[in-house]
Design a protein around this motif. Structure first.
Motif, PDB file in Angstrom:
ATOM      1  N   ARG A 274       0.805  -1.239   0.000  1.00 36.64           N
ATOM      2  CA  ARG A 274       0.000   0.000   0.000  1.00 36.64           C
ATOM      3  C   ARG A 274       0.828   1.274   0.000  1.00 36.64           C
ATOM      4  O   ARG A 274       0.449   2.273  -0.590  1.00 36.64           O
ATOM      5  N   THR A 275       1.993   1.258   0.673  1.00 36.63           N
ATOM      6  CA  THR A 275       2.747   2.510   0.813  1.00 36.63           C
ATOM      7  C   THR A 275       3.823   2.676  -0.270  1.00 36.63           C
ATOM      8  O   THR A 275       4.651   3.578  -0.184  1.00 36.63           O
ATOM      9  N   SER A 276       3.797   1.818  -1.286  1.00 42.81           N
ATOM     10  CA  SER A 276       4.823   1.891  -2.334  1.00 42.81           C
ATOM     11  C   SER A 276       4.788   3.239  -3.065  1.00 42.81           C
ATOM     12  O   SER A 276       3.721   3.803  -3.298  1.00 42.81           O
ATOM     13  N   GLU A 298       1.019  -3.090   4.246  1.00 42.69           N
ATOM     14  CA  GLU A 298       1.835  -1.904   4.005  1.00 42.69           C
ATOM     15  C   GLU A 298       2.932  -2.186   2.973  1.00 42.69           C
ATOM     16  O   GLU A 298       3.163  -1.406   2.069  1.00 42.69           O
ATOM     17  N   ASP A 299       3.614  -3.339   3.117  1.00 43.80           N
ATOM     18  CA  ASP A 299       4.697  -3.608   2.167  1.00 43.80           C
ATOM     19  C   ASP A 299       4.657  -5.029   1.614  1.00 43.80           C
ATOM     20  O   ASP A 299       5.679  -5.613   1.303  1.00 43.80           O
TER      21      ASP A 299
END
Ligand SMILES: O=C(O)C1=C[C@@H](OP(=O)(O)O)[C@@H](O)[C@H](O)C1
Ligand SMILES: C=C(OP(=O)(O)O)C(=O)O
Length: 439
Positions: A274-276, A298-299
């Motif tokens: 998600r945070t890429s 998140e990753d």
């Protein structure tokens, strides 16, 4: 080591498991250059080790930048001027490396020659040279106008506002100008104006995000015509963030998420979520639209489906792929497994990449039984009633090799010619694929 002439992949009935992604090519190459220009020492962790990143590392080393390998990462000692004032630089077929190096070297006050493999000498660079020349940069074409090899000489550098750059053939020209901007924006802010359409925009957003990590803020607004305009403040200067960790490659992730989608899964990729920062993370939306189940942390990202071996067909698509030109190749091969004709639009940039990807993709999909129409900027693919086994040519294009390996999920074997071309961005791709399919 000599490259294998071909690799025969047996049909893949099921795939599952977890994969730690190699570092992002786009982030590794940017981070190497920005760390080399930044005050202080930067430790780069998670860098991709592949042909394209080696091109950038070797180029920086030849330019006198100190790069020191340690167990946990690469230490780069930067400065706003490179120590070497002359260098012969081999850029292989790395578009991102040559385009971002040229913009920086044009302002270094030295003499440099940049050359690559034969295909690199067919890839356009005129829009970048045209943007740099009004600033006093002295750049000459060694052979054909508009194409590498290039010769850079010391120029009388002056700031002309705004800097105008075209963005309709490649976004890498704008990235090159933006990344070099702090070398120019000494006493006044620098304004960079995009002329005409800007393609592959998430890669520009990525450049801006990374410049920010190295201490340079870029303001973005639009001019009266709605074209993007970027401003770098006077006195902007790159500063080392100390340690910088490269996230996993989102384009490389696309092949394994597609594997989870076609061969059941679940397949989980670690290092991209998600945070890429990378635009190709949006490939997950394409998969979800095809009916693939995606979950994301998140990753990490995971894909699963009932699998084509169990009769699952992907939902057909007709979509604009301009924002994810690299992952789009994965979608084109997935179209073989769709429940109707699929269209990829706005992908004219494919014609000037590692090969003419529109032509190559159309030719190779047709070998498998698909009916394909290649336009100037689109591809329409009608999936075959039954896949044919075929010997796939890869045109020295890593993404041709990686995406066509997925054909093995269709219950037929597939031969991938020159599989070693994956070394451009993912040297152990086939070993990783085998590890997830040996179930
Ligand atoms: O800036 C980057 O990191 C890239 C930009 C894209 O190129 P274009 O802007 O030429 O489409 C992409 O295809 C390439 O692999 C990497
Ligand atoms: C187009 C690509 O790379 P580059 O333009 O950096 O050579 C790619 O990796 O698909």
């Amino acid at each position: 080591m000599p490259r294998l002439p071909f690799l025969d992949l047996a049909p893949i009935r099921h795939a599952r498991g977890e994969l730690r992604l190699p570092g992002s090519k786009s982030i590794s190459i940017r981070a190497l250059l920005l760390a080399s220009l930044a005050d202080g020492q930067t430790q780069l962790r998670g860098l991709l080790d592949s042909d394209d990143t080696r091109v950038m590392r070797d180029a920086l080393r030849i330019c006198g930048v100190s790069l020191r390998e340690s167990g946990s990462g690469l230490y780069v000692r930067g400065a706003s001027r490179f120590p070497a004032s002359t260098a012969e630089i081999f850029v292989g077929n790395s578009g991102l490396s040559i385009r971002t190096l040229v913009a920086v070297l044009a302002f270094m006050g030295g003499r440099y020659r940049l050359f690559g493999v034969a295909r690199m000498h067919e890839r356009p660079i005129g829009d970048l040279v045209d943007a740099l020349r009004p600033l006093g940069a002295k750049i000459r074409y060694e052979h054909a106008e508009g194409f590498p090899p290039l010769l850079i000489e010391p120029g009388q550098i002056r700031v002309v506002q705004p800097v105008r750059v075209r963005g309709d053939a490649s976004s890498q020209f704008l990235t090159g100008i933006l990344q070099a901007a702090p070398l120019l924006a000494q006493t006044q802010p620098l304004v960079v104006q995009v002329e005409g359409e800007l393609i592959s925009r998430p890669y520009v957003d990525l450049s801006i995000a990374l410049m920010q990590r190295f201490g340079v803020h870029v303001d973005c607004d639009t001019d009266a015509n709605g074209a993007p305009r970027y401003t770098i403040a006077a006195g902007a200067r790159y500063r080392s963030p100390g340690t910088f960790t490269v996230e996993g490659d989102a384009s490389s992730a696309s092949y394994f998420l597609a594997l989870g989608a076609l061969a059941g899964g679940p397949v989980r990729v670690l290092g991209m979520g998600r945070t890429s920062l990378q635009g190709d993370v949006r490939f997950t939306d394409v998969l979800a639209g095809m009916g693939v189940e995606i979950i994301q942390g998140e990753d990490w990202t995971e894909a699963r489906s009932p699998g084509v071996a169990a009769g699952f067909r992907l939902r057909a698509f007709d979509a604009d792929f301009n924002h994810i030109p690299d992952a789009a190749m994965t979608a084109a091969v997935m179209a073989l497994f769709a429940d109707g004709p699929c269209v990829l639009r706005n992908i004219a940039s494919w014609r000037v990449k590692e090969t003419d990807r529109l032509a190559a993709m159309a030719t190779e999909l047709a070998k498998l039984g698909a009916t394909v129409e290649a336009g100037t900027d689109y591809l329409r693919i009608v999936p075959p009633p039954a896949l044919r086994s075929a010997s796939i040519d890869t045109y020295d294009d890593h993404r041709m090799a990686m995406s066509f390996a997925l054909v093995a999920c269709g219950g037929v074997g597939v031969r991938i010619n020159d599989p070693g071309c994956v070394s451009k961005t993912f040297p152990d791709y086939f070993a990783q694929l085998a590890a997830l399919t040996a179930v």
